[in-house]
Design an enzyme around this catalytic site. Structure first.
Site, PDB file in Angstrom:
ATOM      1  N   THR A   7       0.838  -1.195   0.000  1.00  0.00           N
ATOM      2  CA  THR A   7       0.000   0.000   0.000  1.00  0.00           C
ATOM      3  C   THR A   7       0.872   1.243   0.000  1.00  0.00           C
ATOM      4  OG1 THR A   7      -1.749   1.192   1.175  1.00  0.00           O
ATOM      5  CG2 THR A   7      -0.175   0.031   2.544  1.00  0.00           C
ATOM      6  N   LYS A  12      -3.308   2.173   6.506  1.00  0.00           N
ATOM      7  CA  LYS A  12      -3.698   0.764   6.375  1.00  0.00           C
ATOM      8  C   LYS A  12      -2.758  -0.132   7.186  1.00  0.00           C
ATOM      9  CE  LYS A  12      -6.003   0.842   1.897  1.00  0.00           C
ATOM     10  NZ  LYS A  12      -6.037   0.269   0.559  1.00  0.00           N
ATOM     11  N   ASP A  71      -8.035  -4.467  -1.779  1.00  0.00           N
ATOM     12  CA  ASP A  71      -8.767  -3.609  -2.689  1.00  0.00           C
ATOM     13  C   ASP A  71     -10.175  -3.476  -2.130  1.00  0.00           C
ATOM     14  OD1 ASP A  71      -8.691  -1.988  -4.945  1.00  0.00           O
ATOM     15  OD2 ASP A  71      -9.761  -3.446  -6.134  1.00  0.00           O
ATOM     16  N   LYS A 204     -14.894   2.679  13.723  1.00  0.00           N
ATOM     17  CA  LYS A 204     -14.996   2.285  12.314  1.00  0.00           C
ATOM     18  C   LYS A 204     -14.270   0.958  12.078  1.00  0.00           C
ATOM     19  CE  LYS A 204     -13.718   3.326   7.617  1.00  0.00           C
ATOM     20  NZ  LYS A 204     -13.047   4.169   6.629  1.00  0.00           N
TER      21      LYS A 204
HETATM   22  P1  IMP Z   1      -8.692   1.287  -1.957  1.00  0.00           P
HETATM   23  O1  IMP Z   1      -8.972  -0.155  -2.042  1.00  0.00           O
HETATM   24  O2  IMP Z   1      -8.172   1.695  -0.629  1.00  0.00           O
HETATM   25  O3  IMP Z   1      -7.863   1.784  -3.096  1.00  0.00           O
HETATM   26  O4  IMP Z   1     -10.095   2.004  -2.065  1.00  0.00           O
HETATM   27  C1  IMP Z   1     -10.682   2.339  -3.293  1.00  0.00           C
HETATM   28  C2  IMP Z   1     -11.642   3.487  -3.111  1.00  0.00           C
HETATM   29  O5  IMP Z   1     -12.785   2.999  -2.406  1.00  0.00           O
HETATM   30  C3  IMP Z   1     -11.089   4.639  -2.296  1.00  0.00           C
HETATM   31  O6  IMP Z   1     -10.508   5.620  -3.105  1.00  0.00           O
HETATM   32  C4  IMP Z   1     -12.310   5.179  -1.609  1.00  0.00           C
HETATM   33  O7  IMP Z   1     -12.929   6.096  -2.479  1.00  0.00           O
HETATM   34  C5  IMP Z   1     -13.202   3.953  -1.464  1.00  0.00           C
HETATM   35  N1  IMP Z   1     -13.083   3.347  -0.127  1.00  0.00           N
HETATM   36  C6  IMP Z   1     -12.438   2.197   0.196  1.00  0.00           C
HETATM   37  N2  IMP Z   1     -12.522   1.943   1.505  1.00  0.00           N
HETATM   38  C7  IMP Z   1     -13.222   2.969   2.014  1.00  0.00           C
HETATM   39  C8  IMP Z   1     -13.618   3.298   3.344  1.00  0.00           C
HETATM   40  O8  IMP Z   1     -13.323   2.609   4.325  1.00  0.00           O
HETATM   41  N3  IMP Z   1     -14.320   4.436   3.477  1.00  0.00           N
HETATM   42  C9  IMP Z   1     -14.649   5.240   2.446  1.00  0.00           C
HETATM   43  N4  IMP Z   1     -14.297   4.999   1.196  1.00  0.00           N
HETATM   44  C10 IMP Z   1     -13.580   3.870   0.980  1.00  0.00           C
END
Ligand code: IMP
Length: 224
Positions: A7, A12, A71, A204
């Site tokens: 990441t 994270k 993801d 959360k």
């Molecule tokens: P990633 O997997 O962290 O890249 O998340 C992809 C996208 O999903 C992020 O850019 C956020 O827009 C949305 N997202 C993922 N997890 C969360 C969360 O816990 N809260 C709010 N948005 C999230």
């Protein structure tokens, strides 16, 4: 042996450490995300790419270092799961508030956050309920019910990299934005009367899609 969490987001790592006793290190590797309709395929592809990159960069005593990729995305049921795997792109382009408006205008507010953790250490896996994504099947139907519910993988010797998948989800509904915490879609996602942006990080994490996937993974990884 340390576990490399792939990441660019340090938050994270902090979250993963709350669940894992293992030595977790950040692996700042920006893999190219494939365009796919499922988080599972995207995460599995990322885990393989990261594992191969880690293998090229170094090995500890000739032993490969395990990697984990996550993801996540928001899936609005009445919008056919939009924005789903494209959540990040839609967040950057359309914006969170517009997604909220679209869902409310369509009276389609039931939604869930989903997170897939993809683990790869170069070895095969014993049978457990969590699915294994096999490289040879990428591009075919990898939906959860058709994906192999895991037998010991015998393709490792042939150079393919099996990946173990752990899925976490949290149900909720789309509301007008509330709260200043969190990130991404948190202000428009309400779970049990509270938006994720109104919760403390600890609250959360306790209910989140990522927390649930991490809990399953940590349980399994302790015995790996
Ligand atoms: P990633 O997997 O962290 O890249 O998340 C992809 C996208 O999903 C992020 O850019 C956020 O827009 C949305 N997202 C993922 N997890 C969360 C969360 O816990 N809260 C709010 N948005 C999230």
């Amino acid at each position: 042996m340390s576990l490399r969490y792939v990441t660019t987001n340090e938050g994270k790592i902090a979250e993963a450490l709350e669940y894992l006793d293992a030595d977790v290190v950040q692996f700042d590797y920006d893999y190219a995300e494939i365009q796919a309709p499922e988080l599972e395929s995207i995460a599995a592809h990322g885990a393989r790419a990261a594992f191969r990159a880690a293998r090229r960069s170094d090995t500890v005593d000739g032993t490969d270092t395990p990697v984990v990729v996550d993801d996540a995305g928001l899936f609005v049921e009445g919008l056919d799961g939009f924005p789903g795997p494209y959540s990040s792109y839609v967040d950057d382009t359309l914006g969170v508030e517009r997604v909220g408006e679209l869902a409310r205008e369509a009276d389609a507010t039931r939604a869930q956050f989903r997170c897939v953790l993809a683990y790869c250490d170069g070895d095969g896996f014993e049978a457990t309920p969590e699915p294994v994504d096999r490289e040879a099947r990428r591009g075919q139907d990898l939906s959860a019910d058709t994906r192999d519910a895991a037998t010991t993988d015998d393709t490792v010797a042939g150079g393919e990299l099996p990946v173990k998948l752990f899925v976490g989800s949290v149900p909720g509904r789309i509301v007008e934005p509330r709260g200043d915490g969190g990130f991404g879609y948190d202000p428009i996602f309400e779970h049990d009367g509270t938006t994720l942006a109104e919760m403390s990080p600890t609250e959360k994490n306790a209910i989140s899609h990522r927390g649930r996937a991490l809990a399953k993974f940590a349980d399994w990884y302790a015995g790996r």
